[in-house]
Design an enzyme around this catalytic site. Structure first.
Site, mmCIF file in Angstrom:
data_model
loop_
_atom_site.group_PDB
_atom_site.id
_atom_site.type_symbol
_atom_site.label_atom_id
_atom_site.label_comp_id
_atom_site.label_asym_id
_atom_site.label_seq_id
_atom_site.Cartn_x
_atom_site.Cartn_y
_atom_site.Cartn_z
ATOM 1 N N ILE A 62 54.558 -36.433 88.072
ATOM 2 C CA ILE A 62 55.052 -36.273 89.440
ATOM 3 C C ILE A 62 54.356 -37.315 90.323
ATOM 4 C CG2 ILE A 62 55.527 -34.666 91.337
ATOM 5 C CD1 ILE A 62 54.996 -32.355 89.361
ATOM 6 N N PRO A 63 54.724 -38.598 90.144
ATOM 7 C CA PRO A 63 54.128 -39.624 91.008
ATOM 8 C C PRO A 63 54.561 -39.390 92.455
ATOM 9 C CG PRO A 63 55.874 -40.567 89.661
ATOM 10 C CD PRO A 63 55.693 -39.161 89.215
ATOM 11 N N HIS A 64 53.662 -39.679 93.385
ATOM 12 C CA HIS A 64 53.980 -39.449 94.780
ATOM 13 C C HIS A 64 53.157 -40.355 95.681
ATOM 14 C CE1 HIS A 64 50.789 -36.659 93.533
ATOM 15 N NE2 HIS A 64 50.286 -36.853 94.727
ATOM 16 N N GLY A 65 53.643 -40.511 96.898
ATOM 17 C CA GLY A 65 52.942 -41.333 97.868
ATOM 18 C C GLY A 65 53.527 -41.147 99.245
ATOM 19 N N LEU A 100 58.108 -38.350 94.355
ATOM 20 C CA LEU A 100 58.205 -37.873 95.737
ATOM 21 C C LEU A 100 57.588 -38.897 96.679
ATOM 22 C CD1 LEU A 100 57.164 -34.126 95.402
ATOM 23 C CD2 LEU A 100 59.405 -34.993 96.096
#
Length: 152
Positions: A62-65, A100
Site C-alpha cells: 500500500i504505497p502512499h504519499g 494512495l
C-alpha cells in the site's frame, strides 16, 4: 472505496520486474488521473519507501504519499502479472498494490483511507477474488462491492 478509486484507476495486468518499475507505472497512472507530474508522484512514493517498506505482507503493498496540489485522496489499484520483491515485512513477493495519494493537509482523511484499504486487503477471500478476477471492471466491482450494494 467509491470516493478513493474509479474504474479508470485499475491496472489489472501490470507488468513490472521490480519495485521501482511498479512504482513508476503507478505514478504514470496516478499522473493521468490527478494531472500531477509523474516525476513528482514517483519521487513522493520513493521518499516514503525510504522510510520503510509499504509491503504489508501476504502479497500486498500500500504505497502512499502526500502532494500539496491535490484536492482529495486518490487511489490506484494494480494487480501484477507476476509477483515482485517489494521488501515486504514478511519477505513474500507482492502482486496486489493499492496506491494512495492525499493532499498535504488531509490529516485524518489520509489515515482513514489507509485504514480502509488495509482492512479490505486483510480479507483473504477478497484478495483471492482480486487475484482471480479477469478484468479491470471485475476488480473494481470487488473493491467497491460493499459500498455499491445497499445494506440488507
Amino acid at each position: 472505496m467509491l470516493d478513493l478509486i474509479t474504474a479508470h484507476a485499475i491496472l489489472p495486468h501490470l507488468k513490472a520486474g521490480n519495485k521501482k518499475q511498479a512504482l513508476q507505472e503507478l505514478a504514470r497512472k496516478a499522473s493521468e488521473l490527478t494531472g500531477q507530474p509523474e516525476r513528482l508522484i514517483f519521487d513522493v512514493l520513493l521518499d516514503r519507501e525510504r522510510l520503510g517498506t509499504t509491503g504489508v505482507g501476504h502479497g500486498i503493498a500500500i504505497p502512499h504519499g502526500k502532494l500539496s496540489s491535490l484536492d482529495r485522496v486518490h487511489g490506484v489499484f494494480a494487480r501484477l502479472e507476476r509477483p515482485i520483491d517489494f521488501d515486504a515485512i514478511d519477505e513474500q513477493p507482492v502482486d496486489l498494490i493499492f496506491l494512495l495519494l492525499a493532499p498535504d493537509q488531509s490529516g485524518a482523511d489520509h489515515l482513514k483511507a489507509l485504514a480502509r484499504v488495509s482492512r479490505l486487503l486483510r480479507d483473504q477471500a477478497v484478495c483471492e477474488k482480486l487475484r482471480g478476477a479477469q478484468s479491470g471492471d471485475a476488480i473494481f466491482a470487488l473493491l467497491t462491492q460493499n459500498e455499491a450494494s445497499p445494506a440488507a
